[in-house]
Every structure is written in C-alpha cells, then in structure tokens.
Scaffold this active site. Structure first.
Site, short mmCIF file in Angstrom:
data_model
loop_
_atom_site.label_atom_id
_atom_site.label_comp_id
_atom_site.label_asym_id
_atom_site.label_seq_id
_atom_site.Cartn_x
_atom_site.Cartn_y
_atom_site.Cartn_z
CE1 TYR A 1 16.23 70.90 4.28
CE2 TYR A 1 15.02 72.76 3.35
CZ TYR A 1 15.31 71.41 3.37
OH TYR A 1 14.68 70.56 2.50
CE1 TYR B 1 12.05 74.54 0.60
CE2 TYR B 1 11.67 72.84 2.24
CZ TYR B 1 12.27 73.27 1.07
OH TYR B 1 13.10 72.42 0.36
NE ARG C 1 9.98 71.02 -3.55
CZ ARG C 1 10.72 69.92 -3.32
NH1 ARG C 1 11.92 70.03 -2.80
NH2 ARG C 1 10.27 68.73 -3.64
CG HIS D 1 11.09 67.57 0.64
ND1 HIS D 1 10.50 68.81 0.68
CD2 HIS D 1 12.44 67.81 0.52
CE1 HIS D 1 11.41 69.76 0.57
NE2 HIS D 1 12.60 69.18 0.48
CG HIS E 1 16.76 66.64 0.81
ND1 HIS E 1 16.72 66.97 -0.51
CD2 HIS E 1 16.16 67.66 1.48
CE1 HIS E 1 16.12 68.14 -0.67
NE2 HIS E 1 15.76 68.58 0.54
#
Length: 232
Positions: free
Chosen positions: A103, A142, A152, A155, A157
């Site tokens: 991110y 990640y 994870r 995905h 959000h």
C-alpha cells in the site's frame, strides 16, 4: 423510510479468535440498539462535483512517468438496497495494494516495491441503475503477521455510503479462485458460506474489454437478508 434490522448471522463477529486484532478493538459488552432517527435515514448526499475526471481510473490517476505495473482489470457491478432495487448516485470509494502487495501508506513496512505510477485509491458515483466501474491493477498478496506465515488474499477495500447512514458499508472484495481464501481468518470469520461467497467477484469475459482488461463483477447489497458482509 425505516430500514429493517441487520441479519447478524451473515456478518462476521465483532470479536473473532482467528482474527487476532479484533480482540483489541471489538466490544466486550452487548451492543445497545438505537432507534432510527432523521440522521440515520437521510443523507449524506454526493454529486458529480465531488469527483475528479480520473477518480475511477486507478491506472491513470497516480501516473507520474508511465503506466503502473501489473495486470490491468475492470471492476464493475451494481449496488442494490434491501429490496433489490438499484441505488443510484451513491459514493463508492476503493483502496488497495499494488501488484506487488504493498500500500501507499506510511505504516506499510512490507518488503515489496512501491509503484511510482500507482496511487491505489479511487472513487465513483453509481449511475441511474446503481452500476459502477473502476479500472485498476489486480492487487498482490501480502504478509500480515496475524499468525505464522499469514498472507492476505488479493483483495480490494470498498466503502459505500448509500442513501443514508443506516446503509453505510465498508467491505472487501476477493477474487474468484484465489488459493489463499481457505486460509484467511478475515474471510473465514463469516460463518455462513453463502454469505462469504458474496465477497468473491466473478470473472466475466462478457464484461471484459478485448485486448485491454479482464472484468470482475462484484454486486453489493447495502442492507437486509442478502446484505454484503461488512469488513470486521
């Protein structure tokens, strides 16, 4: 308008043993029901002036000196209310990791490269039929240190305001066939398998754009018995 109660059987618990951080932020006492007042059943309202021309195209809104790296995809779907009616003019915001699983955020310490041409966030308004479209890059997996060798799944959000505060929804979209889904405590915290499936976007060749982007369809229900599970 008065909204029916949430179907908690299809939602993740507020505290889940497998999802360790919920023990720190989940409530320890029963929730207090609040009657729906004017502030819960009206607004907020958003218009086109709240958006920029590239807000819904994450492959372009963060460019500095070239194309972002990774697989270009189109994410599309329809937003519905508890009676399966389209929800027009509702604000959808998304944020995600880049193709390497990182991110653009100061607290992300994953040892993966940042992409100088990918910001990782966007927004749009649904049209008259409640439909939305985002161009983006397929996010990478990640590590997240919830348990040994925890990763994870891919995905994205989602944040939706809907027509009222009572329809506010924050959730996650996963990808069909991701091998990490059976090992993810956040995904598995939803006990109802059919409800879990509502979080999985399906590949659509019909909606895909030839020679440009594969499409994934993710429909969202804001409330009622078919409500999309929220992000815990």
């Amino acid at each position: 308008m008065s909204y029916r109660g949430r179907d908690w059987a299809t939602q993740p618990p507020l505290r889940d043993a497998g999802y360790k951080s919920t023990a720190l932020r989940g409530p320890t006492k029963p929730l207090l029901p609040l009657p729906q007042g004017l502030s819960e059943v009206t607004g907020p309202l958003f218009g086109p002036d709240a958006l920029g021309p590239l807000d819904s195209d994450l492959t372009r809104n963060g460019r500095v000196n070239g194309e972002p790296l990774g697989e270009r995809i189109l994410v599309t779907g329809q937003v519905l209310d508890e009676d399966s009616r389209p929800v027009p003019q509702t604000l959808i915001e998304i944020w995600q990791a880049n193709a390497a699983g990182r991110y653009v955020h100061a607290v992300d310490r994953h040892d993966a490269p940042l992409d100088p041409n990918f910001f990782g966030a966007g927004r749009c308004l649904t049209d008259a039929q409640g439909r939305y479209r985002f161009y983006t890059i397929k996010p990478g997996a990640y590590p997240w240190r919830n348990h040994p060798n925890a990763w994870r799944p891919n995905h994205i959000h989602f944040s939706l305001f809907g027509p009222a505060i009572a329809t506010r929804l924050v959730t996650q979209m996963y990808f069909q066939g991701d091998p990490l889904l059976p090992f993810d405590p956040i995904f598995l915290s939803i006990a109802d398998a059919a409800a879990r499936d509502r979080l999985v976007a399906t590949l659509s060749l019909e909606a895909s754009e030839p020679d440009f982007a594969l499409a994934y369809v993710f429909d969202i229900v804001l409330r009622g018995p078919r409500e999309t599970p929220r992000e815990d």
